[in-house]
Scaffold this active site. Structure first.
Site, mmCIF file in Angstrom:
data_model
loop_
_atom_site.group_PDB
_atom_site.id
_atom_site.type_symbol
_atom_site.label_atom_id
_atom_site.label_comp_id
_atom_site.label_asym_id
_atom_site.label_seq_id
_atom_site.Cartn_x
_atom_site.Cartn_y
_atom_site.Cartn_z
ATOM 1 N N GLN A 97 0.837 -1.199 0.000
ATOM 2 C CA GLN A 97 0.000 0.000 0.000
ATOM 3 C C GLN A 97 0.876 1.255 0.000
ATOM 4 O OE1 GLN A 97 -3.284 -0.051 -0.369
ATOM 5 N NE2 GLN A 97 -3.510 2.147 -0.314
ATOM 6 N N ALA A 118 -5.701 5.342 -0.497
ATOM 7 C CA ALA A 118 -5.627 5.488 0.960
ATOM 8 C C ALA A 118 -4.183 5.318 1.421
ATOM 9 C CB ALA A 118 -6.518 4.448 1.624
ATOM 10 N N SER A 123 -6.166 1.669 4.409
ATOM 11 C CA SER A 123 -6.762 1.104 3.198
ATOM 12 C C SER A 123 -7.527 -0.181 3.495
ATOM 13 C CB SER A 123 -5.673 0.783 2.176
ATOM 14 O OG SER A 123 -6.233 0.054 1.094
ATOM 15 N N HIS A 125 -7.911 -2.387 1.458
ATOM 16 C CA HIS A 125 -7.227 -3.493 0.776
ATOM 17 C C HIS A 125 -6.335 -4.276 1.738
ATOM 18 C CE1 HIS A 125 -8.557 -2.978 -3.353
ATOM 19 N NE2 HIS A 125 -8.572 -1.682 -3.110
ATOM 20 N N ASP A 132 -10.890 -4.526 -6.240
ATOM 21 C CA ASP A 132 -11.113 -3.603 -7.356
ATOM 22 C C ASP A 132 -11.325 -4.436 -8.611
ATOM 23 O OD1 ASP A 132 -10.590 -1.538 -5.607
ATOM 24 O OD2 ASP A 132 -8.520 -1.257 -6.280
ATOM 25 N N GLU A 182 -15.514 5.641 -6.364
ATOM 26 C CA GLU A 182 -14.761 4.550 -6.994
ATOM 27 C C GLU A 182 -15.755 3.469 -7.386
ATOM 28 O OE1 GLU A 182 -11.529 3.098 -4.576
ATOM 29 O OE2 GLU A 182 -10.446 5.005 -4.683
ATOM 30 N N TRP A 184 -15.343 0.968 -9.035
ATOM 31 C CA TRP A 184 -14.686 -0.339 -9.173
ATOM 32 C C TRP A 184 -14.338 -0.995 -7.831
ATOM 33 C CZ3 TRP A 184 -12.878 4.483 -10.514
ATOM 34 C CH2 TRP A 184 -11.944 5.052 -9.631
ATOM 35 N N HIS A 185 -14.473 -0.270 -6.736
ATOM 36 C CA HIS A 185 -14.024 -0.781 -5.435
ATOM 37 C C HIS A 185 -15.210 -1.360 -4.660
ATOM 38 C CE1 HIS A 185 -11.402 -0.461 -1.680
ATOM 39 N NE2 HIS A 185 -12.609 -0.613 -1.161
HETATM 40 ZN ZN ZN Z 1 -9.829 -0.371 -4.131
#
Ligand code: ZN
Length: 268
Positions: A97, A118, A123, A125, A132, A182, A184-185
């Site tokens: 990240q 982030a 994040s 993730h 994503d 976003e 896509w997230h």
């Molecule tokens: Zn993402």
């Protein structure tokens, strides 16, 4: 959600007592991770993304939390979407990240990076609970993959809530999440929570605020999950000794909120 077998301290015919520890607050599918609530979880249980379901962004293996893996596959099956979308990014370590953040500042500048990337520890993730996704195109943008509001991406988005996923960062919540839209997230929060969030148009920050008013000794939030009645309530964490009492015959799950307590979900 949290694996609770080793947390059951009393198992009677009618009820069981589950003892939650402090570290459980920071694990589970409902943890809130953002700039105000850094990821403190430790219970990462990751599985490699199955490339018979999703194209991978590059050759390196991609992982997501086991908590979401089945639901993701079921959702893709439901839209006949095998290999019709690309998985651009799943789990990222803190170092990865940081690398992405620094690289984006170098390539895109600080303003863009603050909007879309982030900081390390902030994040989703890092939890393994975010992925994503995008359409399969020639040049995939790693930070902002194409996720059009038509075709397979629209089908995925429309069914996501029924499988426990939410589009985490939408335009109308930018002032709360601090992240630009976003498309896509996707974040896995589990069922029936994604549907409750959709019904009330809550982002995760708002949902966590909302849910603390529903407590074991006050009132429950009632909802349905595939026609089954479900109750949801919040319980504040009390160090290593937060005990919850559950009807022995009921299916239940518990998640920390990554702040101060737990969300208990019981299928009635
Ligand atoms: Zn993402």
């Amino acid at each position: 959600m949290i694996e609770l077998m080793d947390r059951v301290i009393c198992d009677e015919k009618d009820f069981k007592i589950v003892k939650l520890r402090k570290e459980d607050i920071y694990n589970g599918s409902l943890i809130l991770v953002n700039k105000n609530h850094k990821f403190l979880g430790s219970n990462l249980d990751l599985i490699e993304v199955d490339d018979t379901y999703l194209y991978k962004y590059d050759q390196s293996p991609m992982y997501v939390s086991k908590l979401m893996d089945n639901s993701l596959k079921e959702l893709i099956d439901a839209i006949n979407g095998q290999q019709k979308m690309v998985a651009v990014s799943g789990y990222r370590s803190k170092d990865e990240q940081r690398e992405i953040y620094d690289k984006s500042i170098f390539e895109n500048g600080i303003e863009f990076t603050r909007k879309y990337v982030a900081r390390p520890m902030e994040s989703e993730h890092q939890t393994g609970l975010a992925i994503d996704l995008g359409e399969v195109v020639e040049n995939i943008d790693f930070i902002c993959p194409s996720f059009p509001d038509i075709g397979i991406c629209k089908e995925f988005k429309d069914l996501a809530k029924s499988y426990g996923f939410v589009m985490r960062y939408s335009y109308d919540k930018e002032d709360i999440t601090g992240i630009s839209e976003e498309k896509w997230h996707f974040r896995y929060v589990g069922r029936p929570h994604a549907e409750i969030m959709d019904k009330y148009n809550f982002c995760l920050e708002e949902y966590m605020d909302f849910i603390v008013d529903f407590t074991f000794d006050n009132r429950y939030l009632f909802t349905t999950d595939k026609q089954e009645k479900v109750q949801v309530y919040y319980i504040e964490g009390k160090g290593d000794n937060t005990e919850i009492k559950i009807d022995s015959n009921k299916k239940y799950s518990v998640s920390g909120n990554n702040i101060n307590g737990f969300i208990v979900t019981v299928w009635l």
